[in-house]
Design a protein around this motif. Structure first.
Motif, PDB file in Angstrom:
ATOM      1  N   ILE A   1      15.358  -1.352 -17.537  1.00  0.00           N
ATOM      2  CA  ILE A   1      15.441  -0.880 -15.666  1.00  0.00           C
ATOM      3  C   ILE A   1      16.654  -0.598 -15.416  1.00  0.00           C
ATOM      4  N   LEU A   2      17.518  -0.233 -16.581  1.00  0.00           N
ATOM      5  CA  LEU A   2      19.048   0.819 -16.242  1.00  0.00           C
ATOM      6  C   LEU A   2      18.727   1.403 -16.392  1.00  0.00           C
ATOM      7  N   VAL A   3      17.770   2.014 -16.932  1.00  0.00           N
ATOM      8  CA  VAL A   3      17.431   3.761 -17.031  1.00  0.00           C
ATOM      9  C   VAL A   3      16.880   3.796 -15.681  1.00  0.00           C
TER      10      VAL A   3
ATOM     11  N   MET B   1      16.832 -12.676 -19.896  1.00  0.00           N
ATOM     12  CA  MET B   1      16.759 -11.462 -19.666  1.00  0.00           C
ATOM     13  C   MET B   1      16.263 -10.550 -21.209  1.00  0.00           C
ATOM     14  N   ASN B   2      15.742  -9.934 -21.426  1.00  0.00           N
ATOM     15  CA  ASN B   2      16.035  -9.307 -22.750  1.00  0.00           C
ATOM     16  C   ASN B   2      16.499  -8.049 -23.007  1.00  0.00           C
ATOM     17  N   ALA B   3      16.588  -7.818 -24.320  1.00  0.00           N
ATOM     18  CA  ALA B   3      17.214  -6.302 -24.001  1.00  0.00           C
ATOM     19  C   ALA B   3      15.830  -5.116 -23.659  1.00  0.00           C
ATOM     20  N   GLN B   4      14.898  -5.285 -24.501  1.00  0.00           N
ATOM     21  CA  GLN B   4      13.551  -4.104 -23.940  1.00  0.00           C
ATOM     22  C   GLN B   4      13.809  -3.922 -22.608  1.00  0.00           C
TER      23      GLN B   4
ATOM     24  N   ASP C   1      12.690 -14.476 -16.237  1.00  0.00           N
ATOM     25  CA  ASP C   1      13.061 -14.103 -16.504  1.00  0.00           C
ATOM     26  C   ASP C   1      14.688 -13.526 -16.108  1.00  0.00           C
ATOM     27  N   TYR C   2      14.536 -13.543 -14.702  1.00  0.00           N
ATOM     28  CA  TYR C   2      15.551 -12.634 -14.488  1.00  0.00           C
ATOM     29  C   TYR C   2      17.001 -13.735 -13.673  1.00  0.00           C
ATOM     30  N   LEU C   3      16.554 -14.715 -13.022  1.00  0.00           N
ATOM     31  CA  LEU C   3      17.233 -16.038 -12.944  1.00  0.00           C
ATOM     32  C   LEU C   3      17.546 -17.485 -14.284  1.00  0.00           C
TER      33      LEU C   3
ATOM     34  N   LEU D   1       6.538  -4.179 -12.202  1.00  0.00           N
ATOM     35  CA  LEU D   1       6.390  -5.196 -12.476  1.00  0.00           C
ATOM     36  C   LEU D   1       7.090  -5.104 -14.273  1.00  0.00           C
ATOM     37  N   ILE D   2       8.372  -4.853 -14.540  1.00  0.00           N
ATOM     38  CA  ILE D   2       8.632  -5.162 -15.691  1.00  0.00           C
ATOM     39  C   ILE D   2       8.576  -6.273 -16.304  1.00  0.00           C
ATOM     40  N   GLY D   3       7.982  -6.180 -17.279  1.00  0.00           N
ATOM     41  CA  GLY D   3       6.926  -7.248 -18.405  1.00  0.00           C
ATOM     42  C   GLY D   3       8.573  -8.125 -19.861  1.00  0.00           C
ATOM     43  N   SER D   4       7.175  -8.636 -20.428  1.00  0.00           N
ATOM     44  CA  SER D   4       8.434  -9.269 -21.332  1.00  0.00           C
ATOM     45  C   SER D   4       9.314  -8.322 -22.739  1.00  0.00           C
TER      46      SER D   4
END
Length: 163
Positions: free
Chosen positions: A9-11, A1-4, A32-34, A137-140
């Motif tokens: 997701i944290l926010v 998972m990248n920084a973006q 991204d997740y796994l 979905l949280i995209g790339s």
């Protein structure tokens, strides 16, 4: 998972916690997740070391349906030793395969089979837009993509839940 993606997701999860609103669901691409190198995510109590088994299981699905798509549904956020960790226990699968084929694939292993597999009928029904609208979905690039934009015609939506 990248920084973006992490920032997004944290926010979202912190905002949901502040508002005591837990109805919205967030998805990530399984890749991204796994990511076995990513200690920011935990799936069914498999942090880093155990993720490859789930990836192998998902890839066996693609041998039957190359057009299938698999997402991980995030459940929450924890802090361990001051470091954030998001966790999940459910795969969301979009496929043209029948439920029996999905069950056969995900129940094949003796050690990581899910506790429940079923069809998400509400997501594919146009009569329930309020349910689909609460899934993103949280995209790339950290962008939010409505669950409504992910469902294709003649495709079923399934879940595999590990407990």
């Amino acid at each position: 998972m990248n920084a973006q993606q992490r920032g997004t997701i944290l926010v979202l999860l912190k905002t949901d916690e502040i508002n005591k609103s837990y109805q919205t669901r967030y998805w990530f691409s399984y890749k991204d997740y796994l990511d076995p190198e990513d200690s920011f995510t935990d799936f069914a109590y498999a942090n880093v070391d155990g993720k490859q088994e789930y990836i192998n299981l998902i890839e066996s699905l693609f041998h039957l349906d190359a057009a299938a798509r698999v997402y991980v549904e995030v459940y929450g956020l924890e802090e361990i030793d001051g470091d954030p960790l998001i966790y999940a226990e459910t795969l969301i699968i979009m496929s043209r395969l029948p439920l029996d084929d999905i069950k056969r694939v995900f129940n094949a292993p003796d050690d990581i089979f899910p506790s429940d597999i079923g069809e998400e009928t509400n997501l594919s029904q146009p009569l329930f837009p309020e349910i689909v609208e609460k899934r993103f979905l949280i995209g790339s690039h950290g962008e939010l993509i409505s669950g409504r934009n992910l469902i294709r015609e003649n495709e079923s939506v399934y879940y595999c839940w590990w407990d």
